[in-house]
Design a protein around this motif. Structure first.
Motif, PDB file in Angstrom:
ATOM      1  N   TYR A  97     -51.124  46.218 -19.600  1.00 28.56           N
ATOM      2  CA  TYR A  97     -50.197  46.846 -18.650  1.00 28.56           C
ATOM      3  C   TYR A  97     -50.995  47.559 -17.557  1.00 28.56           C
ATOM      4  CZ  TYR A  97     -46.471  49.951 -16.934  1.00 28.56           C
ATOM      5  OH  TYR A  97     -45.574  50.635 -16.138  1.00 28.56           O
ATOM      6  N   ARG A  98     -51.998  48.339 -17.947  1.00 29.39           N
ATOM      7  CA  ARG A  98     -52.775  49.079 -16.956  1.00 29.39           C
ATOM      8  C   ARG A  98     -53.535  48.135 -16.025  1.00 29.39           C
ATOM      9  NH1 ARG A  98     -57.179  53.575 -18.677  1.00 29.39           N
ATOM     10  NH2 ARG A  98     -58.255  51.722 -19.501  1.00 29.39           N
ATOM     11  N   PRO A 141     -39.358  40.094 -10.368  1.00 28.78           N
ATOM     12  CA  PRO A 141     -39.923  39.246 -11.417  1.00 28.78           C
ATOM     13  C   PRO A 141     -39.009  39.150 -12.633  1.00 28.78           C
ATOM     14  CG  PRO A 141     -40.839  41.430 -11.579  1.00 28.78           C
ATOM     15  CD  PRO A 141     -39.929  41.450 -10.385  1.00 28.78           C
ATOM     16  N   ASP A 142     -39.281  38.182 -13.485  1.00 28.80           N
ATOM     17  CA  ASP A 142     -38.610  38.129 -14.784  1.00 28.80           C
ATOM     18  C   ASP A 142     -38.891  39.426 -15.546  1.00 28.80           C
ATOM     19  OD1 ASP A 142     -37.781  35.610 -14.177  1.00 28.80           O
ATOM     20  OD2 ASP A 142     -38.846  34.603 -15.808  1.00 28.80           O
ATOM     21  N   GLY A 143     -37.879  39.915 -16.239  1.00 28.90           N
ATOM     22  CA  GLY A 143     -38.010  41.162 -16.973  1.00 28.90           C
ATOM     23  C   GLY A 143     -37.478  42.362 -16.222  1.00 28.90           C
ATOM     24  N   ALA A 144     -37.160  42.186 -14.935  1.00 33.52           N
ATOM     25  CA  ALA A 144     -36.527  43.276 -14.189  1.00 33.52           C
ATOM     26  C   ALA A 144     -35.100  43.471 -14.687  1.00 33.52           C
ATOM     27  CB  ALA A 144     -36.527  42.967 -12.696  1.00 33.52           C
ATOM     28  N   LEU A 193     -45.062  43.399 -13.928  1.00 33.64           N
ATOM     29  CA  LEU A 193     -44.400  42.150 -14.302  1.00 33.64           C
ATOM     30  C   LEU A 193     -44.745  41.020 -13.337  1.00 33.64           C
ATOM     31  CD1 LEU A 193     -40.899  43.604 -15.276  1.00 33.64           C
ATOM     32  CD2 LEU A 193     -42.676  42.790 -16.839  1.00 33.64           C
ATOM     33  N   ARG A 194     -44.961  41.338 -12.084  1.00 33.19           N
ATOM     34  CA  ARG A 194     -45.345  40.305 -11.112  1.00 33.19           C
ATOM     35  C   ARG A 194     -46.738  39.752 -11.396  1.00 33.19           C
ATOM     36  NH1 ARG A 194     -43.132  44.138  -7.309  1.00 33.19           N
ATOM     37  NH2 ARG A 194     -41.009  43.490  -6.691  1.00 33.19           N
ATOM     38  N   GLN A 195     -47.536  40.502 -12.133  1.00 30.57           N
ATOM     39  CA  GLN A 195     -48.887  40.052 -12.488  1.00 30.57           C
ATOM     40  C   GLN A 195     -48.902  39.282 -13.806  1.00 30.57           C
ATOM     41  OE1 GLN A 195     -51.590  40.494 -10.384  1.00 30.57           O
ATOM     42  NE2 GLN A 195     -49.925  41.136  -9.025  1.00 30.57           N
ATOM     43  N   ASP A 196     -47.750  38.785 -14.194  1.00 28.21           N
ATOM     44  CA  ASP A 196     -47.602  37.943 -15.387  1.00 28.21           C
ATOM     45  C   ASP A 196     -47.777  38.692 -16.700  1.00 28.21           C
ATOM     46  OD1 ASP A 196     -46.975  35.652 -13.951  1.00 28.21           O
ATOM     47  OD2 ASP A 196     -49.076  35.090 -13.712  1.00 28.21           O
ATOM     48  N   PHE A 208     -30.206  31.734 -24.560  1.00 25.37           N
ATOM     49  CA  PHE A 208     -29.664  31.478 -23.232  1.00 25.37           C
ATOM     50  C   PHE A 208     -30.685  30.858 -22.282  1.00 25.37           C
ATOM     51  CE2 PHE A 208     -27.364  35.153 -24.990  1.00 25.37           C
ATOM     52  CZ  PHE A 208     -26.085  34.666 -24.965  1.00 25.37           C
ATOM     53  N   THR A 209     -31.957  31.194 -22.468  1.00 24.84           N
ATOM     54  CA  THR A 209     -33.016  30.660 -21.610  1.00 24.84           C
ATOM     55  C   THR A 209     -34.262  30.426 -22.463  1.00 24.84           C
ATOM     56  OG1 THR A 209     -33.816  32.885 -21.057  1.00 24.84           O
ATOM     57  CG2 THR A 209     -32.196  31.916 -19.571  1.00 24.84           C
ATOM     58  N   PRO A 210     -35.077  29.438 -22.115  1.00 24.06           N
ATOM     59  CA  PRO A 210     -36.312  29.234 -22.887  1.00 24.06           C
ATOM     60  C   PRO A 210     -37.284  30.366 -22.655  1.00 24.06           C
ATOM     61  CG  PRO A 210     -36.282  27.815 -20.956  1.00 24.06           C
ATOM     62  CD  PRO A 210     -34.917  28.450 -21.037  1.00 24.06           C
ATOM     63  N   PRO A 211     -38.155  30.633 -23.607  1.00 23.97           N
ATOM     64  CA  PRO A 211     -39.159  31.686 -23.410  1.00 23.97           C
ATOM     65  C   PRO A 211     -40.012  31.389 -22.182  1.00 23.97           C
ATOM     66  CG  PRO A 211     -39.095  30.975 -25.697  1.00 23.97           C
ATOM     67  CD  PRO A 211     -38.267  29.999 -24.927  1.00 23.97           C
ATOM     68  N   PRO A 212     -40.407  32.419 -21.413  1.00 21.07           N
ATOM     69  CA  PRO A 212     -41.260  32.205 -20.249  1.00 21.07           C
ATOM     70  C   PRO A 212     -42.555  31.488 -20.639  1.00 21.07           C
ATOM     71  CG  PRO A 212     -40.410  34.436 -20.265  1.00 21.07           C
ATOM     72  CD  PRO A 212     -40.054  33.827 -21.578  1.00 21.07           C
ATOM     73  N   GLY A 213     -42.955  30.549 -19.785  1.00 19.71           N
ATOM     74  CA  GLY A 213     -44.212  29.853 -20.007  1.00 19.71           C
ATOM     75  C   GLY A 213     -44.095  28.610 -20.876  1.00 19.71           C
ATOM     76  N   THR A 214     -42.878  28.279 -21.346  1.00 14.14           N
ATOM     77  CA  THR A 214     -42.742  27.113 -22.205  1.00 14.14           C
ATOM     78  C   THR A 214     -42.467  25.844 -21.402  1.00 14.14           C
ATOM     79  OG1 THR A 214     -40.348  27.456 -22.468  1.00 14.14           O
ATOM     80  CG2 THR A 214     -41.812  28.508 -24.069  1.00 14.14           C
TER      81      THR A 214
END
Length: 216
Positions: A97-98, A141-144, A193-196, A208-214
């Motif tokens: 995170y940091r 980003p995703d997660g907002a 979150l924008r930094q992945d 409802f949605t596939p996991p990110p990165g799949t």
């Protein structure tokens, strides 16, 4: 009767029987151990963290004489409320995170965590109320986490979807909104979150949605 120790995406505390996937605190005790009633204060210090549910076999009396225990549906919820990963029980995530924060904000030096807490504190609350941010949705980003236009629902962005939040998980898929929206997640965490940095989602989101990165 459940204690009012569940955390909504807007940072408010409430009582609900749903078991969260993450635990945390706000830097100490701000509840009354005698009454265990909903406290008027919202923190003991600026150190708002989210933790794993179990760590090194430690046991603790919930809302007893120690710190004020809090529970979150998932990390997306904790981030929206203004928390960050704990450096003790989630060291790897805290350092990630940091690092993402340094990169996302273009910092020239790596801050200590009390400085990160100071940044988040200025972005997550307005007195005892929640500070929100009006931002264009195309830059989020995703997660907002958003406050729905009706003001009574919370929506988490994931891919082209907006997932309707509930204490027990996500319960409905909606189309990603357009235009300018009301964002609960602090801007510093949006930069992370924008930094992945990939937050921990409640398992219900995968329905409802596939996991990110799949690639699904």
């Amino acid at each position: 009767m459940p204690l009012p120790n569940r955390v909504r995406p807007d940072g408010a505390l409430f009582a609900d029987p749903a078991r969260g996937t993450l635990f945390g605190n706000r830097g100490g005790r701000f509840h009354d151990p005698r009454t265990q009633a909903l406290p008027r204060r919202i923190q003991a210090s600026r150190q708002w963290i989210c933790c794993v549910l179990s760590f090194k076999g430690r046991r603790h009396q919930v809302w007893g004489p120690g710190y004020t225990d809090l529970f979150f549906c998932d990390e997306v919820t904790a981030f929206a409320a203004g928390h960050r990963p704990c450096m003790e029980c989630r060291r790897h995530d805290a350092l990630a995170y940091r690092a993402a924060l340094v990169s996302g904000l273009g910092m020239t030096q790596t801050p200590f965590f009390p400085e990160i807490d100071r940044i988040l504190d200025g972005e997550r609350r307005d007195g005892r109320g929640k500070r929100t941010h009006r931002l264009p949705v195309e830059n989020l980003p995703d997660g907002a986490m958003l406050l729905a236009e009706n003001g009574g629902e919370f929506l988490a962005l994931r891919g082209g979807s907006a997932l309707l939040w509930s204490p027990a998980g996500y319960i409905e898929r909606r189309d990603r909104p357009a235009g300018t929206v009301t964002v609960l997640t602090p801007p510093a965490t949006l930069a992370v979150l924008r930094q992945d940095y990939r937050p921990l989602w409640h398992p219900s989101a995968d329905a409802f949605t596939p996991p990110p990165g799949t690639g699904g």
